[in-house]
Design a protein around this motif. Structure first.
Motif, short mmCIF file in Angstrom:
data_model
loop_
_atom_site.label_atom_id
_atom_site.label_comp_id
_atom_site.label_asym_id
_atom_site.label_seq_id
_atom_site.Cartn_x
_atom_site.Cartn_y
_atom_site.Cartn_z
N ARG A 9 44.63 -8.17 11.43
CA ARG A 9 43.56 -9.07 11.02
C ARG A 9 42.28 -8.25 11.20
O ARG A 9 41.64 -8.30 12.25
CB ARG A 9 43.53 -10.34 11.86
CG ARG A 9 42.52 -11.34 11.34
CD ARG A 9 42.63 -12.64 12.08
NE ARG A 9 41.68 -13.59 11.54
CZ ARG A 9 41.73 -14.87 11.74
NH1 ARG A 9 42.69 -15.37 12.51
NH2 ARG A 9 40.83 -15.67 11.22
N PRO A 10 41.95 -7.45 10.16
CA PRO A 10 40.86 -6.48 10.32
C PRO A 10 39.50 -7.14 10.47
O PRO A 10 39.25 -8.24 9.98
CB PRO A 10 40.92 -5.66 9.03
CG PRO A 10 41.65 -6.50 8.05
CD PRO A 10 42.54 -7.42 8.83
N ALA A 11 38.62 -6.45 11.17
CA ALA A 11 37.22 -6.86 11.22
C ALA A 11 36.65 -6.75 9.82
O ALA A 11 37.12 -5.97 9.00
CB ALA A 11 36.44 -5.96 12.18
N ALA A 12 35.64 -7.55 9.54
CA ALA A 12 35.02 -7.55 8.21
C ALA A 12 34.50 -6.17 7.85
O ALA A 12 33.92 -5.47 8.68
CB ALA A 12 33.89 -8.57 8.16
N ASP A 13 34.74 -5.77 6.60
CA ASP A 13 34.23 -4.52 6.03
C ASP A 13 34.60 -3.28 6.84
O ASP A 13 33.78 -2.37 7.01
CB ASP A 13 32.71 -4.61 5.82
CG ASP A 13 32.36 -5.62 4.74
OD1 ASP A 13 33.08 -5.68 3.73
OD2 ASP A 13 31.36 -6.34 4.90
N THR A 14 35.84 -3.25 7.32
CA THR A 14 36.32 -2.12 8.10
C THR A 14 37.68 -1.67 7.58
O THR A 14 38.59 -2.50 7.43
CB THR A 14 36.47 -2.52 9.60
OG1 THR A 14 35.22 -2.99 10.07
CG2 THR A 14 36.93 -1.35 10.44
N ASP A 15 37.84 -0.38 7.28
CA ASP A 15 39.14 0.14 6.90
C ASP A 15 40.04 0.16 8.13
O ASP A 15 39.66 0.73 9.16
CB ASP A 15 39.02 1.56 6.33
CG ASP A 15 38.21 1.60 5.04
OD1 ASP A 15 38.22 0.60 4.30
OD2 ASP A 15 37.57 2.64 4.77
N THR A 16 41.20 -0.47 8.03
CA THR A 16 42.09 -0.62 9.18
C THR A 16 43.50 -0.21 8.78
O THR A 16 44.03 -0.67 7.76
CB THR A 16 42.10 -2.09 9.65
OG1 THR A 16 40.76 -2.50 9.94
CG2 THR A 16 42.96 -2.27 10.88
#
Length: 101
Positions: A9-16
């Motif tokens: 569940r990635p943080a907003a606007d972050t490539d994960t």
């Protein structure tokens, strides 16, 4: 036997990174996208081993998360990665499949 290979569940606007195939293995699976509020966009990339994420790796780009239910039959080699980018922190992505040596 199929199993969950990765969940984020990635943080907003972050490539994960959702998943990286362990050395000496290969993997095949399906990617599922869920949004808890019906909004936001999601991008999914397949990055070959030894490469850095770039524009050529995106297989889905800024797709409405409520419309992109999943991607079937993703095939990955040793060291390959699945990378996810979400516009909000309300999007979850799961990779289910097989890992073979």
């Amino acid at each position: 036997m199929e199993k969950i290979l990765g969940q984020v569940r990635p943080a907003a606007d972050t490539d994960t990174t959702l998943y990286t195939v362990p050395a000496g293995n290969k993997a095949q699976g399906d990617i599922f996208v869920i949004t808890t509020d019906g909004g936001g966009t999601v991008s999914i990339a397949l990055v070959p081993s030894g490469e850095l994420l770039s524009d050529k790796h995106w297989i889905a780009y800024s797709e409405p998360a409520s419309e992109l239910n999943g991607i079937s039959r993703v095939c990955l080699g040793s060291g390959d990665s699945v990378v996810v980018h979400a516009s909000t922190d309300t999007i979850s992505v799961t990779l289910c499949g097989l890992e073979m040596s």
